[in-house]
Design an enzyme around this catalytic site. Structure first.
Site, PDB file in Angstrom:
ATOM      1  N   SER B 245       0.748  -1.047  -0.078  1.00 58.81           N
ATOM      2  CA  SER B 245       0.121   0.177  -0.138  1.00 58.81           C
ATOM      3  C   SER B 245       0.937   1.404  -0.062  1.00 58.81           C
ATOM      4  O   SER B 245       1.800   1.133  -0.776  1.00 58.81           O
ATOM      5  CB  SER B 245      -0.993  -0.149   1.236  1.00 58.81           C
ATOM      6  OG  SER B 245      -1.777   0.849   1.016  1.00 58.81           O
ATOM      7  N   ASP B 477      -8.797  -5.367  -5.856  1.00 58.93           N
ATOM      8  CA  ASP B 477      -8.344  -4.067  -5.250  1.00 58.93           C
ATOM      9  C   ASP B 477      -8.845  -3.085  -6.092  1.00 58.93           C
ATOM     10  O   ASP B 477      -8.408  -2.865  -7.349  1.00 58.93           O
ATOM     11  CB  ASP B 477      -6.884  -4.093  -5.113  1.00 58.93           C
ATOM     12  CG  ASP B 477      -6.176  -2.974  -4.557  1.00 58.93           C
ATOM     13  OD1 ASP B 477      -6.821  -1.876  -4.122  1.00 58.93           O
ATOM     14  OD2 ASP B 477      -4.969  -2.931  -3.878  1.00 58.93           O
ATOM     15  N   HIS B 514      -7.938  -4.449  -1.386  1.00 59.39           N
ATOM     16  CA  HIS B 514      -6.874  -3.963  -1.113  1.00 59.39           C
ATOM     17  C   HIS B 514      -6.134  -4.626   0.057  1.00 59.39           C
ATOM     18  O   HIS B 514      -4.809  -4.729   0.136  1.00 59.39           O
ATOM     19  CB  HIS B 514      -7.032  -2.273  -0.778  1.00 59.39           C
ATOM     20  CG  HIS B 514      -5.521  -1.602  -0.615  1.00 59.39           C
ATOM     21  ND1 HIS B 514      -4.586  -1.570  -1.387  1.00 59.39           N
ATOM     22  CD2 HIS B 514      -5.270  -0.794   0.555  1.00 59.39           C
ATOM     23  CE1 HIS B 514      -3.675  -0.990  -0.962  1.00 59.39           C
ATOM     24  NE2 HIS B 514      -4.007  -0.641   0.367  1.00 59.39           N
TER      25      HIS B 514
END
Lengths: 533, 533
Positions: B245, B477, B514
């Site tokens: 991330s 995601d 995600h």
């Protein structure tokens, strides 16, 4: 990098900056005036407006040299919101908020009460509507056009309201909704604010605005109200029921509830039941609105409307309506003014676009209507199990309707079941590995269209087995994704419908996401025209 | 449908319901007590707390029979927020807010000032960090693990803090980050609130919390601060830089800024530049937070923190972290308590899940840190044009750093360029057909991976030409979509890197969107382990 600083003292907003103190960077502390934490606490014990007046009343000291390592940031985006509040506050002192309107329209007023799916009652109600084209003699050429969440009946300009409508290019002679052939009717939904009865309307029982005393309503309730209008117009059977987005839901609902009164249905970027992502995104919009102190639990009609919450809600909605490949092209990473350093307020072009979209809309639609209509979308589910439950609830409430017609208020009759959900006492706890991998993979395959639609939904759409249907979806739509359109089409087929046309616009055809239905005359309009014949 | 009504008068919240009036449904109006619009206006001229006290001070009338057609809705979700404000208000009177902490950690304090990319200066700064495994003699086995937006240095439990870390299962003997082989270092980012210098830290120049006098910072600034720590530890070259991330962005930034000090990089669900959808979603989070009156333009440290805005921001973030096919399976359309009628407050299970996620987090992280770190993510762009600009800005500001070190405050030196962006005077106007269809289709093909990566990005990633890289993405995601991972991998290859491993987890492998990097030990952890060797 040597642009003049544009901070103007007078527009810094209601929250005063901490007053300067002079402190050497190397330890010796000489505090002058009020330290920031006292200012901050001070503010929490007053309204912002009071704080502002207090500050304005004080003689303004000469700007002193700030002493922090770096200067404080400015917040022009908050200044704008506060200045709007101030101007609305002046307005509200001189009269009530302006009524929401899309201009002149026709009105149908039903004096018969309407029992809503979840037990609420509208003692009487109004439907605002507009029409285009001529109703033929046997009244067989009517098309009922359903709107999206916040649209009015003004789908196309009329003689009495020449402003372009929300589907201006799609309606007219030779257009997809061909007024040489069809009589097109568009209504504002019950629950809305453009002339139909909604939370901003007066409750005849007490002469006050409903506000959040308006009952929870459903897509099906909106459709029932529309069919009262059709009854009134003497239209027994629609040539077609057409709608996009929420209107697509209503189009399916109309065909399901009144299958013998709907000749064919068009559903564009709609769904047969709302899915968790769309519920989640509408949830966040409702929450930001309800958290605006000006919302005042719905009773804002004589005060400052919750324009800040509405602006935020619209910004979130805009992300779901328009994001996607188009934004890469249109905004990319461009900043609104690349010559300036970044800020916490809107800065990238995509941010100023969202800010402006919210700003433009925040006083255009009634906040309570947004809550009720958005909730009705969440509640939409054409599955059989849900219908069975609602049918039971309606039966149980039919006595209540009778009591009401006999002169009792609903509140006087036993209405314990109308009280509202409270959160469960045990909040939902996230469980690791809560999802069984095997069934999860199955869910994934569902979304990819590899498995059969759920039997419950097939049963629920049985009433549409003989109704020719056009189902359209857009690959770049994240709110009503293409898999939901495939779900509708496949479900209709499994329900026995042999006349289903399913069209999916790929990303090479449309980049506009959910809003494609408003923009793509060629592909969306063309398909509608061919289907209606 | 005959459940007892659970509305308890005492918890209805601060906004009083309009007092009952008795009005016949058939026209004769007999108003008793205060009509709702007066109550509403009344509220707008007081704080909510004052309104509450005033109401509580009045003798409570016996509950009268409501007179509206339907009863008013209740809002347990707002009651909860107001009750939290009330309890925080009591707390803030007895002392400052608790400091954010993840428990015991190590500290590195740099007394040397840090010049930030956009011209701000940290006179000195702290880095909180934790380590696992043993640093070998030649200090060649260190892995720098970068965190996501809101994580602390506590990636794994330690002797002094036995609480499980955010990557607990991924670190340890024989684990993907194998502590038998590697010395793993994880830091809290500069700008954060878990021990590293951030907006909630004290500005040494004036002894007050920075608040929004903290300077705008970038991913690269965070990385520079981390390398100061490495200098201090005597680590000349990292075995690897690993992150997911925001940590994936930092991993790429580390390899780009310090290419001779990074042996290999792992970027999981990161990106080489932020795209408009992710900027838009972070923008809405910042806006809902900044609109919370308790935010007070950042100066809330001695008052009630903006917990309501933080809760909303977290709810929006959670949608971007976790929505997707998993939610269909886990929540579907299930309601929190199907036996009750629907409400405007959270009602569906997905809503109570989001509500709880926001509730759990709203006091766990410093609101100003969220703003600054989230903005730094938006500003991330490894393209050559952006780097050229920043290099120029840094050169221009090097004199400012010198002046600062000579004893002047930044505010005293010429700092006009530090003032903040105001919105353009002409707001962004939506243009119909603003997108050229041909170039738009090209953008779509880009996203689908059909065309070459932009030359600007290829040039920007040149410093990584010789750094072995693992790039992982997850098809479900929506925040850091799989096409961005393909973009990184292809760009690296075009920049001349012959050692790029690109892995994409399809929906059949992960439904967690995600957040997959936090959950999928087998696929994500396995690939990391194989790559690190």
């Amino acid at each position: 990098m040597s642009l003049p600083c544009r901070i103007v003292a007078g527009v810094r907003g209601a929250i005063p900056r901490p007053s300067p103190t002079r402190i050497s960077r190397f330890g010796a502390t000489i505090t002058t005036r009020e330290p920031s934490n006292q200012v901050s606490r001070h503010i929490h014990h007053q309204t912002r407006r009071q704080a502002q007046s207090a500050v304005q009343a004080q003689p303004q000291p000469e700007p002193a040299v700030p002493e922090s390592t770096n200067p404080a940031l400015s917040f022009p985006c908050l200044d704008a919101v506060e200045s709007r509040s101030a101007s609305l506050s002046r307005r509200s002192l001189s009269g009530p908020e302006p009524s929401y309107t899309s201009g002149k329209h026709l009105d149908f007023h039903s004096k018969q009460p309407l029992l809503l799916d979840w037990g609420g009652i509208l003692a009487e109600f109004n439907i605002a509507y507009e029409t285009w084209g001529t109703l033929n003699q046997d009244k067989s050429n009517a098309i009922l056009l359903h709107t999206g969440l916040s649209a009015s009946s003004h789908a196309h300009s009329t003689e009495t309201n020449t402003k372009p409508g929300w589907w201006e290019k799609f309606i007219g002679p030779g257009k997809p909704l061909d007024t040489d052939k069809y009589h097109v009717i568009c209504t504002n939904v019950v629950g809305g604010c453009y002339g139909s009865t909604g939370p901003s309307s007066i409750d005849p029982a007490n002469g006050q605005r409903y506000a959040t005393r308006f009952p929870i309503l459903t897509m099906e309730d909106m459709v029932r109200a529309q069919f009262r209008l059709l009854d009134n117009l003497g239209i027994q059977k629609l040539y077609a029921s057409v709608g996009s987005s929420m209107g697509g839901m209503q189009s399916l609902a109309a065909g399901t509830l009144f299958s013998d009164r709907v000749g064919r249905i068009v559903s564009i970027s709609g769904c047969a039941r709302s899915h968790p992502y769309s519920i989640a995104m509408r949830h966040t919009q409702r929450q930001v609105l309800m958290m605006d102190p000006n919302w005042a639990r719905g009773f804002y009609y004589d005060g400052i409307p919750p324009h800040g919450g509405m602006k935020l809600a619209r910004e979130i909605a805009t992300v779901t309506y328009r994001s996607g490949p188009e934004w890469e092209q249109r905004f990319g990473r461009r900043r609104a003014d690349p010559s300036r350093p970044p800020a916490l307020c809107p800065d990238f072009l995509i941010e100023t676009y969202l800010d402006h979209a919210g700003e433009k809309w925040c006083l255009e639609y009634d906040p309570n209507s947004l809550l009720y209509v958005s909730k009705a979308m969440d509640l939409f589910d054409l599955g059989q199990e849900h219908r069975t439950r609602i049918t039971k609830v309606r039966q149980e409430n039919s006595g209540k309707l009778q009591a009401f017609m006999d002169g009792k208020t609903l509140a006087e009759s036993a209405n314990a079941d109308l009280c509202n959900l409270t959160l469960p006492e045990q909040p939902y706890e996230e469980k690791e590995q809560a999802v069984d991998e095997a069934t999860a993979s199955e869910a994934a395959r569902d979304l990819l269209g590899a498995t059969e639609p759920p039997a419950d939904l097939v049963a629920g759409l049985k009433p549409l087995a003989n109704t020719p249907a056009l189902v359209m979806g857009v690959a770049s739509d994240i709110l009503f994704p293409a898999w939901q359109q495939r779900e509708i089409a496949t479900t209709l087929k499994r329900a026995g419908n042999r006349n289903v046309t399913h069209i999916e616009l790929g990303e090479e055809m449309s980049l506009f996401g959910h809003d494609t239905f408003l923009l793509d005359l060629e592909n969306v309009g063309g398909a509608v025209k061919r289907f209606l014949g």
